[in-house]
Motif scaffolding. Structure first.
Motif, PDB file in Angstrom:
ATOM      1  N   LEU A  27       5.307  -4.271   3.096  1.00 21.31           N
ATOM      2  CA  LEU A  27       6.179  -5.238   3.751  1.00 21.31           C
ATOM      3  C   LEU A  27       5.882  -5.215   5.242  1.00 21.31           C
ATOM      4  O   LEU A  27       6.212  -4.246   5.930  1.00 21.31           O
ATOM      5  CB  LEU A  27       7.644  -4.882   3.486  1.00 21.31           C
ATOM      6  N   GLY A  28       5.210  -6.240   5.742  1.00 25.99           N
ATOM      7  CA  GLY A  28       4.879  -6.257   7.164  1.00 25.99           C
ATOM      8  C   GLY A  28       3.561  -6.953   7.422  1.00 25.99           C
ATOM      9  O   GLY A  28       3.118  -7.814   6.659  1.00 25.99           O
ATOM     10  N   GLY A  29       2.906  -6.545   8.505  1.00 31.28           N
ATOM     11  CA  GLY A  29       1.605  -7.078   8.841  1.00 31.28           C
ATOM     12  C   GLY A  29       0.494  -6.336   8.124  1.00 31.28           C
ATOM     13  O   GLY A  29       0.734  -5.594   7.154  1.00 31.28           O
ATOM     14  N   GLY A  30      -0.713  -6.499   8.627  1.00 31.79           N
ATOM     15  CA  GLY A  30      -1.858  -5.887   7.969  1.00 31.79           C
ATOM     16  C   GLY A  30      -1.773  -4.377   7.869  1.00 31.79           C
ATOM     17  O   GLY A  30      -2.243  -3.789   6.887  1.00 31.79           O
ATOM     18  N   SER A  31      -1.162  -3.723   8.856  1.00 32.59           N
ATOM     19  CA  SER A  31      -1.054  -2.262   8.815  1.00 32.59           C
ATOM     20  C   SER A  31      -0.256  -1.801   7.605  1.00 32.59           C
ATOM     21  O   SER A  31      -0.655  -0.882   6.883  1.00 32.59           O
ATOM     22  CB  SER A  31      -0.403  -1.740  10.103  1.00 32.59           C
ATOM     23  N   ALA A  32       0.899  -2.447   7.365  1.00 29.27           N
ATOM     24  CA  ALA A  32       1.732  -2.068   6.227  1.00 29.27           C
ATOM     25  C   ALA A  32       1.037  -2.388   4.909  1.00 29.27           C
ATOM     26  O   ALA A  32       1.052  -1.580   3.970  1.00 29.27           O
ATOM     27  CB  ALA A  32       3.072  -2.790   6.309  1.00 29.27           C
ATOM     28  N   LEU A  33       0.419  -3.557   4.831  1.00 28.97           N
ATOM     29  CA  LEU A  33      -0.217  -3.957   3.580  1.00 28.97           C
ATOM     30  C   LEU A  33      -1.419  -3.073   3.257  1.00 28.97           C
ATOM     31  O   LEU A  33      -1.600  -2.642   2.112  1.00 28.97           O
ATOM     32  CB  LEU A  33      -0.631  -5.421   3.637  1.00 28.97           C
ATOM     33  N   ASP A  34      -2.259  -2.807   4.254  1.00 22.74           N
ATOM     34  CA  ASP A  34      -3.443  -1.973   4.020  1.00 22.74           C
ATOM     35  C   ASP A  34      -3.051  -0.546   3.654  1.00 22.74           C
ATOM     36  O   ASP A  34      -3.703   0.092   2.816  1.00 22.74           O
ATOM     37  CB  ASP A  34      -4.346  -1.979   5.247  1.00 22.74           C
ATOM     38  N   THR A  35      -1.993  -0.033   4.288  1.00 23.02           N
ATOM     39  CA  THR A  35      -1.505   1.299   3.944  1.00 23.02           C
ATOM     40  C   THR A  35      -1.009   1.337   2.510  1.00 23.02           C
ATOM     41  O   THR A  35      -1.327   2.252   1.741  1.00 23.02           O
ATOM     42  CB  THR A  35      -0.374   1.717   4.903  1.00 23.02           C
ATOM     43  N   ALA A  36      -0.220   0.328   2.132  1.00 21.64           N
ATOM     44  CA  ALA A  36       0.335   0.287   0.779  1.00 21.64           C
ATOM     45  C   ALA A  36      -0.761   0.220  -0.270  1.00 21.64           C
ATOM     46  O   ALA A  36      -0.702   0.902  -1.307  1.00 21.64           O
ATOM     47  CB  ALA A  36       1.267  -0.918   0.650  1.00 21.64           C
ATOM     48  N   LYS A  37      -1.768  -0.590  -0.029  1.00 18.86           N
ATOM     49  CA  LYS A  37      -2.826  -0.789  -1.014  1.00 18.86           C
ATOM     50  C   LYS A  37      -3.585   0.496  -1.311  1.00 18.86           C
ATOM     51  O   LYS A  37      -3.843   0.834  -2.475  1.00 18.86           O
ATOM     52  CB  LYS A  37      -3.779  -1.879  -0.528  1.00 18.86           C
ATOM     53  N   LEU A  38      -3.941   1.236  -0.257  1.00 23.24           N
ATOM     54  CA  LEU A  38      -4.696   2.462  -0.490  1.00 23.24           C
ATOM     55  C   LEU A  38      -3.792   3.595  -0.957  1.00 23.24           C
ATOM     56  O   LEU A  38      -4.208   4.435  -1.772  1.00 23.24           O
ATOM     57  CB  LEU A  38      -5.464   2.860   0.767  1.00 23.24           C
ATOM     58  N   ALA A  39      -2.544   3.616  -0.494  1.00 22.15           N
ATOM     59  CA  ALA A  39      -1.608   4.640  -0.963  1.00 22.15           C
ATOM     60  C   ALA A  39      -1.375   4.514  -2.467  1.00 22.15           C
ATOM     61  O   ALA A  39      -1.192   5.523  -3.161  1.00 22.15           O
ATOM     62  CB  ALA A  39      -0.283   4.538  -0.211  1.00 22.15           C
ATOM     63  N   ALA A  40      -1.394   3.289  -2.992  1.00 21.36           N
ATOM     64  CA  ALA A  40      -1.223   3.088  -4.428  1.00 21.36           C
ATOM     65  C   ALA A  40      -2.359   3.718  -5.219  1.00 21.36           C
ATOM     66  O   ALA A  40      -2.179   4.126  -6.372  1.00 21.36           O
ATOM     67  CB  ALA A  40      -1.130   1.595  -4.739  1.00 21.36           C
ATOM     68  N   CYS A  41      -3.540   3.798  -4.613  1.00 27.30           N
ATOM     69  CA  CYS A  41      -4.674   4.470  -5.251  1.00 27.30           C
ATOM     70  C   CYS A  41      -4.573   5.984  -5.106  1.00 27.30           C
ATOM     71  O   CYS A  41      -4.722   6.737  -6.079  1.00 27.30           O
ATOM     72  CB  CYS A  41      -5.978   3.971  -4.631  1.00 27.30           C
ATOM     73  N   CYS A  42      -4.312   6.432  -3.888  1.00 26.59           N
ATOM     74  CA  CYS A  42      -4.251   7.871  -3.623  1.00 26.59           C
ATOM     75  C   CYS A  42      -3.117   8.539  -4.402  1.00 26.59           C
ATOM     76  O   CYS A  42      -3.215   9.714  -4.775  1.00 26.59           O
ATOM     77  CB  CYS A  42      -4.070   8.123  -2.128  1.00 26.59           C
ATOM     78  N   ALA A  43      -2.041   7.783  -4.657  1.00 19.77           N
ATOM     79  CA  ALA A  43      -0.890   8.363  -5.356  1.00 19.77           C
ATOM     80  C   ALA A  43      -1.237   8.795  -6.769  1.00 19.77           C
ATOM     81  O   ALA A  43      -0.634   9.739  -7.297  1.00 19.77           O
ATOM     82  CB  ALA A  43       0.259   7.360  -5.384  1.00 19.77           C
ATOM     83  N   PRO A  84      -9.593   4.368  -8.166  1.00 21.90           N
ATOM     84  CA  PRO A  84      -9.097   4.551  -9.538  1.00 21.90           C
ATOM     85  C   PRO A  84      -8.798   3.228 -10.224  1.00 21.90           C
ATOM     86  O   PRO A  84      -8.328   2.276  -9.593  1.00 21.90           O
ATOM     87  CB  PRO A  84      -7.814   5.365  -9.329  1.00 21.90           C
ATOM     88  N   GLN A  85      -9.039   3.184 -11.515  1.00 28.10           N
ATOM     89  CA  GLN A  85      -8.755   1.982 -12.288  1.00 28.10           C
ATOM     90  C   GLN A  85      -7.265   1.838 -12.594  1.00 28.10           C
ATOM     91  O   GLN A  85      -6.796   0.739 -12.900  1.00 28.10           O
ATOM     92  CB  GLN A  85      -9.536   2.024 -13.613  1.00 28.10           C
ATOM     93  N   ASN A  86      -6.520   2.937 -12.508  1.00 26.47           N
ATOM     94  CA  ASN A  86      -5.119   2.950 -12.928  1.00 26.47           C
ATOM     95  C   ASN A  86      -4.164   3.114 -11.758  1.00 26.47           C
ATOM     96  O   ASN A  86      -3.117   3.751 -11.870  1.00 26.47           O
ATOM     97  CB  ASN A  86      -4.884   4.079 -13.926  1.00 26.47           C
ATOM     98  N   ARG A  87      -4.504   2.546 -10.609  1.00 27.84           N
ATOM     99  CA  ARG A  87      -3.621   2.705  -9.452  1.00 27.84           C
ATOM    100  C   ARG A  87      -2.247   2.074  -9.714  1.00 27.84           C
ATOM    101  O   ARG A  87      -2.079   1.264 -10.616  1.00 27.84           O
ATOM    102  CB  ARG A  87      -4.276   2.120  -8.208  1.00 27.84           C
ATOM    103  N   LEU A  88      -1.270   2.459  -8.905  1.00 30.28           N
ATOM    104  CA  LEU A  88       0.077   1.922  -9.072  1.00 30.28           C
ATOM    105  C   LEU A  88       0.094   0.417  -8.777  1.00 30.28           C
ATOM    106  O   LEU A  88      -0.696  -0.072  -7.962  1.00 30.28           O
ATOM    107  CB  LEU A  88       1.048   2.629  -8.114  1.00 30.28           C
ATOM    108  N   PRO A  89       0.976  -0.319  -9.430  1.00 31.81           N
ATOM    109  CA  PRO A  89       1.092  -1.749  -9.128  1.00 31.81           C
ATOM    110  C   PRO A  89       1.438  -1.965  -7.647  1.00 31.81           C
ATOM    111  O   PRO A  89       2.197  -1.187  -7.054  1.00 31.81           O
ATOM    112  CB  PRO A  89       2.240  -2.215 -10.029  1.00 31.81           C
ATOM    113  N   LEU A 108      -8.105  -2.494  -4.977  1.00 36.23           N
ATOM    114  CA  LEU A 108      -7.199  -2.585  -3.827  1.00 36.23           C
ATOM    115  C   LEU A 108      -6.466  -3.928  -3.758  1.00 36.23           C
ATOM    116  O   LEU A 108      -5.504  -4.061  -2.998  1.00 36.23           O
ATOM    117  CB  LEU A 108      -7.980  -2.370  -2.522  1.00 36.23           C
ATOM    118  N   LYS A 109      -6.888  -4.890  -4.529  1.00 30.75           N
ATOM    119  CA  LYS A 109      -6.257  -6.206  -4.447  1.00 30.75           C
ATOM    120  C   LYS A 109      -4.850  -6.144  -5.045  1.00 30.75           C
ATOM    121  O   LYS A 109      -4.666  -5.675  -6.172  1.00 30.75           O
ATOM    122  CB  LYS A 109      -7.104  -7.237  -5.177  1.00 30.75           C
TER     123      LYS A 109
END
Length: 377
Positions: free
Chosen positions: A97-113, A130-135, A170-171
């Motif tokens: 939720l936010g600009g590119g910083s928030a979105l880019d953080t969320a996208k990679l955090a969903a993988c790292c999680a 990972p193929q099974n990253r969080l939604p 990451l999409k």
């Protein structure tokens, strides 16, 4: 007509008030009783937007925990902190939720999680995603990066050098485009992010990878920005202008997701390793400084770009939009030399943007073009 392939586009929900969709979408993606990690721009807390998002999630039976610790463009430390919060609370989905910083953080955090790896493991695609990253649900509150529809996450490594992770994983799954969320964006940020979106669309429509299918998105983005950027800057409550800019940013994001960027982004990414300047301003000024040189390599494509901006000459048209946005066009980077900037432009991390420019810049050209940019910035 030449052959081409277009990448899948995430589900897009557009319109005023569409933030209300966030709860049902999160529940559908993560399940009833799930917990969401909400990666939010810190400025949104004071505007009540972060709290509203949490309320909407709670109404749908989805708990939430907020990470809003970043202060500028995201870093490895930011992504790792967000990841730790997601793992600690067993998050079933990640919402940016936010600009590119928030979105880019969320996208990679969903993988790292799901992998437990640090963000540094994915820098410059060193490790498969990972193929099974969080939604992932992406809710942009600025109209610029288009990160809500791209397969890239840009961040700073431990040495503060700008790097990126890249891959279809990451999409985001869903992008919510609600113009009401953008009315509080300051004029300077509206201008800078708008120019970034404009450069995305121009570069994707004129570089080596450009194709007719992708041009449908790019040229419409250019038309929307040319018609609405100045209005969005001067009349921030105009939801029609704000909505047009949000759509244009999304379309520009689709453009670069398919065809990438080019020289202007090469310059702005290189500059980030030498001096602090908002990305949108840097990219806009880089395009202003180099467009005439780049256009010599692809006159027909730049002619179409000019027409989308409502003029016959692309340089004149782009200059008009930049100056109407209110962005400062004046030199102020005395500490950066053309040679130093050119060296960063030639660095391996920035090579893809250099190579995608249809008129390929030699090492000597890089010094000349860096000098042009510094004369404006």
């Amino acid at each position: 007509m030449s052959s081409f392939t277009l990448s899948p586009v995430p589900e897009i929900r557009f319109g005023a008030g569409r933030l209300a969709d966030i709860g049902p979408i999160a529940q559908a993606r993560a399940g009833a009783g799930a917990v969401a990690l909400l990666v939010a721009d810190p400025a949104l807390k004071g505007q009540g937007i972060t709290g509203l998002a949490q309320e909407l999630l709670a109404k749908a039976g989805v708990g939430s925990h907020v990470y809003d610790g970043f202060t500028a463009e995201p870093s490895v430390a930011d992504i790792d902190a967000a990841t730790a919060l997601a793992r600690r609370h067993g998050a079933g989905t990640v919402i940016g939720l936010g600009g590119g910083s928030a979105l880019d953080t969320a996208k990679l955090a969903a993988c790292c999680a799901v992998t437990g790896l640090d963000a540094s493991a994915y820098a410059l695609c060193a490790t498969p995603l990972p193929q099974n990253r969080l939604p992932v649900i992406a809710v942009p509150t600025t109209a610029g990066t288009g990160s809500e529809v791209t397969r890239v996450s840009v961040y700073a490594d431990a040495n503060k050098a700008k790097v990126w992770a890249w891959g279809e994983e990451l999409k985001p799954d869903v992008a919510i485009l609600d113009p009401e969320l953008t009315v509080g964006v300051p004029p300077a940020v509206t201008a800078g992010t708008g120019l970034d979106a404009l450069v995305h669309a121009i570069e994707a429509a004129t570089n080596k990878q450009a194709n007719p299918g992708n041009d449908l998105y790019c040229l419409e983005a250019i038309r929307l920005i040319a018609a609405n950027l100045a209005r969005a800057v001067t009349h921030p409550d105009d939801l029609a202008a704000r909505g047009a800019m949000l759509l244009a940013s999304c379309y520009g994001g689709i453009g670069i997701d398919n065809c990438g960027t080019a020289l202007a982004h090469n310059i702005s990414h290189a500059l980030a390793n030498l001096a602090a300047m908002p990305h949108g301003r840097a990219t806009g000024l880089a395009m202003l400084a180099t467009m005439d040189w780049v256009a010599e390599g692809n006159r027909s494509a730049f002619s179409r770009v000019a027409q989308a901006m409502g003029r016959d000459d692309p340089v004149v048209a782009f200059d008009r939009i930049v100056r109407a946005s209110g962005i400062v066009v004046a030199p102020g980077l005395e500490s950066v030399t053309p040679e130093a900037l050119a060296a960063q432009m030639a660095a391996p991390a920035n090579a893809p943007m250099r190579k995608s420019t249809l008129r390929y810049p030699t090492d000597g050209d890089l010094v000349m073009l860096a000098g042009r940019f510094l004369a404006l910035a």
